[in-house]
Design an enzyme around this catalytic site. Structure first.
Site: not given
Length: 230
Positions: A120, A133
């Protein structure tokens, strides 16, 4: 392979058996073979068994796409232990499980291969309320770099894809709307878009939320350290 159950800390519905069946239908409509099985990437032995069975049926393995991931929100100081653990177990350990289980099959093929890990932009930069995350996705980038070094002599490439926000239920859900619009009692998708769109400089289309805003690909070692990856 995909999970067919809810992870409690994920504040949106995960994929279902029906989703997996639809994927099978679409692949077969193209005249291709597919082996689809429900498995939790947090369970290494189960994942390995599914992968081994798939290779046995299809003949070989050349390309691996490790894409397992969930999303949730929470501040560093008040995040529940289980929320943190679910994130690391799925988004980082699950990716490692896929890589570990796949390497013997890539080697057995005798002609190299490619491993593509979904990280990401959060694997390259921090975000508020996403420490778990961000930590997991940074870990995926680190895993990629190390695996690339170790597997390069066998002509096995390892890369990450690092997208930003993508228009899927993982991102577009009520907790996300509330994160972006805490001023509203019941914020909607449109309320969130109205907040983000004026700040978006990479994509000026009014349908920006239907596409990936930006994607960065990382490989290691870099082919030209003086330039950014394409």
């Amino acid at each position: 392979m995909d999970i067919d159950k809810q992870i409690d800390s994920a504040p949106y519905p995960l994929s279902t058996a029906e989703d997996l069946a639809q994927t099978v239908k679409e692949v077969e409509a193209l005249g291709r073979r597919v082996v689809a099985t429900q498995v939790d990437v947090r369970d290494y032995e189960a994942l390995k068994q599914v992968l081994d069975d798939g290779v046995a049926q299809l003949g070989r393995l050349d390309i691996v796409c490790a894409n397992a991931g969930i999303n949730s929100f929470g501040r560093v100081d008040d995040m529940p232990e289980q929320t943190w653990q679910d994130m690391i177990d799925t988004n980082l350990t699950g990716i490692w499980h896929a890589v570990k289980a796949a390497i013997p099959h890539l080697r057995a093929g005798g002609r190299g291969g490619s491993i593509i890990l979904t990280s990401s932009y959060a694997g390259l930069a921090p975000y508020y309320n996403l420490s778990h995350y961000v930590a997991a996705k940074h870990g995926v980038v680190g895993l990629m770099r190390t695996a690339a070094l170790e597997l390069a002599p066998e002509f096995i490439r390892v890369n990450t894809v690092n997208p930003t926000m993508v228009d899927t239920p993982m991102m577009m859900n009520e907790p996300t709307y509330r994160m972006f619009r805490p001023d509203l009692e019941n914020p909607t998708r449109e309320d969130m878009i109205a907040t983000i769109a004026p700040r978006t400089t990479r994509c000026r289309s009014p349908t920006w939320s239907r596409r990936m805003l930006a994607t960065r690909c990382c490989s290691w070692p870099p082919t030209n350290p003086g330039t950014s990856p394409a």
